[in-house]
Design a protein around this motif. Structure first.
Motif, PDB file in Angstrom:
ATOM      1  N   CYS A 117      37.236  60.855  30.946  1.00  0.00           N
ATOM      2  CA  CYS A 117      38.344  61.921  30.946  1.00  0.00           C
ATOM      3  C   CYS A 117      37.707  63.431  31.291  1.00  0.00           C
ATOM      4  CB  CYS A 117      38.809  62.054  29.528  1.00  0.00           C
ATOM      5  SG  CYS A 117      40.527  62.079  29.566  1.00  0.00           S
ATOM      6  N   PRO A 118      38.403  64.219  31.985  1.00  0.00           N
ATOM      7  CA  PRO A 118      37.847  65.667  32.045  1.00  0.00           C
ATOM      8  C   PRO A 118      37.759  66.628  30.846  1.00  0.00           C
ATOM      9  CG  PRO A 118      40.318  65.420  33.073  1.00  0.00           C
ATOM     10  CD  PRO A 118      39.734  64.099  32.398  1.00  0.00           C
ATOM     11  N   VAL A 119      37.398  67.452  30.946  1.00  0.00           N
ATOM     12  CA  VAL A 119      36.941  68.213  29.560  1.00  0.00           C
ATOM     13  C   VAL A 119      37.707  69.621  30.076  1.00  0.00           C
ATOM     14  CG1 VAL A 119      35.321  69.348  28.010  1.00  0.00           C
ATOM     15  CG2 VAL A 119      35.199  67.116  28.549  1.00  0.00           C
ATOM     16  N   ILE A 120      38.262  70.387  28.953  1.00  0.00           N
ATOM     17  CA  ILE A 120      38.774  71.761  29.219  1.00  0.00           C
ATOM     18  C   ILE A 120      38.031  72.794  28.001  1.00  0.00           C
ATOM     19  CG2 ILE A 120      40.654  73.506  29.196  1.00  0.00           C
ATOM     20  CD1 ILE A 120      42.289  71.227  30.359  1.00  0.00           C
ATOM     21  N   ILE A 121      37.340  73.706  28.174  1.00  0.00           N
ATOM     22  CA  ILE A 121      36.649  74.431  27.244  1.00  0.00           C
ATOM     23  C   ILE A 121      37.369  75.860  27.134  1.00  0.00           C
ATOM     24  CG2 ILE A 121      34.391  75.403  26.581  1.00  0.00           C
ATOM     25  CD1 ILE A 121      34.198  72.678  26.517  1.00  0.00           C
ATOM     26  N   ALA A 146      33.383  67.985  35.834  1.00  0.00           N
ATOM     27  CA  ALA A 146      34.465  67.379  35.586  1.00  0.00           C
ATOM     28  C   ALA A 146      34.996  68.203  34.290  1.00  0.00           C
ATOM     29  CB  ALA A 146      34.585  66.089  35.154  1.00  0.00           C
ATOM     30  N   THR A 147      34.460  69.610  34.268  1.00  0.00           N
ATOM     31  CA  THR A 147      34.688  70.403  33.092  1.00  0.00           C
ATOM     32  C   THR A 147      35.531  71.765  33.544  1.00  0.00           C
ATOM     33  OG1 THR A 147      32.687  69.624  31.962  1.00  0.00           O
ATOM     34  CG2 THR A 147      33.634  71.581  31.206  1.00  0.00           C
ATOM     35  N   VAL A 148      36.282  72.139  32.745  1.00  0.00           N
ATOM     36  CA  VAL A 148      37.124  73.255  33.079  1.00  0.00           C
ATOM     37  C   VAL A 148      36.660  74.368  32.271  1.00  0.00           C
ATOM     38  CG1 VAL A 148      39.496  74.449  33.465  1.00  0.00           C
ATOM     39  CG2 VAL A 148      39.115  71.976  34.095  1.00  0.00           C
ATOM     40  N   MET A 149      36.275  75.689  32.678  1.00  0.00           N
ATOM     41  CA  MET A 149      35.920  76.540  31.728  1.00  0.00           C
ATOM     42  C   MET A 149      37.246  77.539  31.826  1.00  0.00           C
ATOM     43  SD  MET A 149      33.841  77.724  29.270  1.00  0.00           S
ATOM     44  CE  MET A 149      32.357  76.782  30.072  1.00  0.00           C
ATOM     45  N   SER A 150      37.978  77.763  30.814  1.00  0.00           N
ATOM     46  CA  SER A 150      39.094  78.540  30.730  1.00  0.00           C
ATOM     47  C   SER A 150      38.872  79.978  30.394  1.00  0.00           C
ATOM     48  CB  SER A 150      40.030  78.105  29.304  1.00  0.00           C
ATOM     49  OG  SER A 150      40.354  76.356  29.530  1.00  0.00           O
ATOM     50  N   LEU A 172      36.754  76.634  37.462  1.00  0.00           N
ATOM     51  CA  LEU A 172      36.789  78.015  37.050  1.00  0.00           C
ATOM     52  C   LEU A 172      38.438  78.445  36.949  1.00  0.00           C
ATOM     53  CD1 LEU A 172      34.556  79.842  39.847  1.00  0.00           C
ATOM     54  CD2 LEU A 172      33.985  78.832  37.550  1.00  0.00           C
ATOM     55  N   GLU A 173      38.764  78.788  35.572  1.00  0.00           N
ATOM     56  CA  GLU A 173      40.025  78.864  35.260  1.00  0.00           C
ATOM     57  C   GLU A 173      40.554  80.399  34.857  1.00  0.00           C
ATOM     58  OE1 GLU A 173      42.326  75.595  33.388  1.00  0.00           O
ATOM     59  OE2 GLU A 173      42.728  77.177  31.820  1.00  0.00           O
ATOM     60  N   TRP A 174      41.520  80.733  35.680  1.00  0.00           N
ATOM     61  CA  TRP A 174      42.076  82.054  35.359  1.00  0.00           C
ATOM     62  C   TRP A 174      43.293  81.549  34.916  1.00  0.00           C
ATOM     63  CZ3 TRP A 174      38.435  81.656  39.042  1.00  0.00           C
ATOM     64  CH2 TRP A 174      37.506  83.033  38.925  1.00  0.00           C
ATOM     65  N   ASP A 175      43.760  81.808  33.380  1.00  0.00           N
ATOM     66  CA  ASP A 175      45.024  81.098  32.945  1.00  0.00           C
ATOM     67  C   ASP A 175      45.794  81.987  31.885  1.00  0.00           C
ATOM     68  OD1 ASP A 175      43.218  81.467  30.516  1.00  0.00           O
ATOM     69  OD2 ASP A 175      42.522  79.540  30.899  1.00  0.00           O
ATOM     70  N   PHE A 176      45.971  83.556  32.383  1.00  0.00           N
ATOM     71  CA  PHE A 176      46.729  84.416  31.476  1.00  0.00           C
ATOM     72  C   PHE A 176      47.836  85.071  32.595  1.00  0.00           C
ATOM     73  CE2 PHE A 176      43.229  84.739  28.396  1.00  0.00           C
ATOM     74  CZ  PHE A 176      43.870  83.811  27.358  1.00  0.00           C
ATOM     75  N   PHE A 177      47.913  84.384  33.656  1.00  0.00           N
ATOM     76  CA  PHE A 177      49.058  84.981  34.458  1.00  0.00           C
ATOM     77  C   PHE A 177      50.369  85.207  33.797  1.00  0.00           C
ATOM     78  CE2 PHE A 177      46.015  83.571  38.054  1.00  0.00           C
ATOM     79  CZ  PHE A 177      46.283  84.588  38.732  1.00  0.00           C
ATOM     80  N   GLY A 178      50.857  86.463  34.060  1.00  0.00           N
ATOM     81  CA  GLY A 178      51.890  86.924  33.313  1.00  0.00           C
ATOM     82  C   GLY A 178      51.925  87.530  32.418  1.00  0.00           C
ATOM     83  N   LEU A 179      50.581  87.788  32.022  1.00  0.00           N
ATOM     84  CA  LEU A 179      50.471  88.710  30.721  1.00  0.00           C
ATOM     85  C   LEU A 179      49.929  90.012  31.504  1.00  0.00           C
ATOM     86  CD1 LEU A 179      48.172  87.198  27.890  1.00  0.00           C
ATOM     87  CD2 LEU A 179      50.378  87.937  27.894  1.00  0.00           C
ATOM     88  N   GLU A 180      50.811  91.253  31.335  1.00  0.00           N
ATOM     89  CA  GLU A 180      50.491  92.342  32.119  1.00  0.00           C
ATOM     90  C   GLU A 180      50.285  93.443  31.320  1.00  0.00           C
ATOM     91  OE1 GLU A 180      50.880  93.005  35.671  1.00  0.00           O
ATOM     92  OE2 GLU A 180      50.605  90.757  36.010  1.00  0.00           O
TER      93      GLU A 180
END
Length: 264
Positions: A117-121, A146-150, A172-180
Motif C-alpha cells: 500500500c502507498p503511504v501518505i504523510i 511509494a510515499t506522498v509527503m503532504s 511531492l504534494e501541494w494540497d491547499f488549493f483553494g485556500l486564498e
C-alpha cells in the motif's frame, strides 16, 4: 457530500482519496454509501494521525499490534465493515516528532511492505520535518518512492528547500488549493495562494520532477464546500488547471499530476 461529488464527477473527476484515519472520526461505512450513490471512487486511509489524536493506550501498544491493525484495515475491512482501505495515511507527525509517532511510522513501514500500500504523510510544521520523516522511513526499510509527503504549501517557501527535499524521491504534494488567505491556523507562517503554489510547482517540473507531483484541496471544514459558499472538490479541475496552462505548464504534465501519478 453526494451533492459535491456529483458535481465533481460531472466536471471530470472520478476518484477522491479520503485521508481520515483512526482518531479523527473515520467512518468507512459512510464513505462506501457515498461512493455507491455517486459512482465516484473513494479511497480511504488506514493508520494513525498526530499524537494528540492517538488512543489513550498508545503508550502500551506495541509496534506489532499497530501493524496488525493497519494490515487488517487494508486486507479484511476497517471499522467492523468489509470496506478495505487503499492507502496508509494520512500518518500524522508533530514537530518535534513524539516517540509514539515514530513508533507509528515504523509500523507503517512494516504494513506497507506486507500489503504494497502507498503511504501518505502529514509532516510537522517545520521545514526539516519532511526530511526527518524520510530518514525514519528509510532506516526502517520503507519504500520512499511509494510515499506522498503532504502539505508542502505550508512547509517549504524557498525553491532550493523544495529541490533539496525532492532529491529524496518521495511524491511531492501541494494540497491547499483553494485556500486564498495568508493566515495559517496551525503555525506562524504566511500561507501561499494558488498562483504561488502553481509557480512553485512549475519550478519543480522544470527541474525534472513531473513524475512525483500530486495536488489536492485538503477539504476538512464545511465552509470550503460549495453548499456553504466554498470552492468545493472541483476547484482544481475548473479553476486551477486553466491557471496552470496559462502559466506555462503543459497538458502532458497536468495529466501526470492529475491522472498518472495518482494512479501509480
Amino acid at each position: 457530500m453526494v451533492e459535491e461529488l456529483n458535481f465533481f464527477k460531472r466536471n471530470g473527476g472520478s476518484s477522491v482519496v479520503d485521508c481520515t484515519t483512526l482518531g479523527i472520526r473515520r467512518d468507512v461505512g459512510k464513505l462506501k454509501k457515498i461512493s455507491m450513490e455517486t459512482g465516484v471512487n473513494v479511497i480511504c486511509g488506514a493508520g494513525y494521525y498526530e499524537a494528540c489524536t492517538h488512543p489513550p493506550n498508545m503508550d502500551t501498544l506495541t509496534e506489532e499490534q499497530l501493524v496488525s491493525t493497519i494490515v487488517n484495515d487494508i486486507t479484511r475491512g476497517a471499522d467492523g465493515t468489509d470496506v478495505r482501505c487503499g492507502v496508509i495515511g494520512e500518518i500524522g507527525c508533530s514537530w518535534p516528532m513524539t516517540d509514539n509517532e515514530r513508533k507509528v511510522l515504523k509500523a507503517t513501514v512494516t504494513a506497507q511492505s506486507e500489503t504494497g500500500c502507498p503511504v501518505i504523510i502529514h509532516p510537522g510544521r517545520h521545514k526539516d520535518a519532511p526530511s526527518e520523516i524520510i530518514r525514519v522511513l528509510q532506516e526502517a526499510g520503507g519504500d520512499v518512492g511509494a510515499t506522498v509527503m503532504s502539505h508542502l504549501d505550508c512547509t517549504f517557501f524557498e525553491p532550493e528547500d523544495v529541490m533539496e527535499f525532492a532529491s529524496l524521491g518521495s511524491y511531492l504534494e501541494w494540497d491547499f488549493f483553494g485556500l486564498e488567505v495568508s493566515h495559517c491556523q496551525w503555525a506562524d507562517i504566511d500561507m501561499p495562494n494558488d498562483a504561488m503554489r502553481i509557480k512553485m510547482i512549475r519550478q519543480v517540473l522544470e527541474e525534472g520532477h513531473a513524475d512525483k507531483v500530486v495536488i489536492s484541496h485538503d477539504v476538512d471544514t464545511k465552509h470550503r464546500l460549495m453548499h456553504y459558499g466554498g470552492h468545493g472538490y472541483s476547484h482544481i479541475l475548473l479553476n486551477v488547471v486553466p491557471m496552470m496552462l496559462n502559466r506555462g505548464i503543459s497538458q502532458e504534465d497536468i495529466n501526470k499530476i492529475l491522472v498518472e501519478n495518482p494512479k501509480k
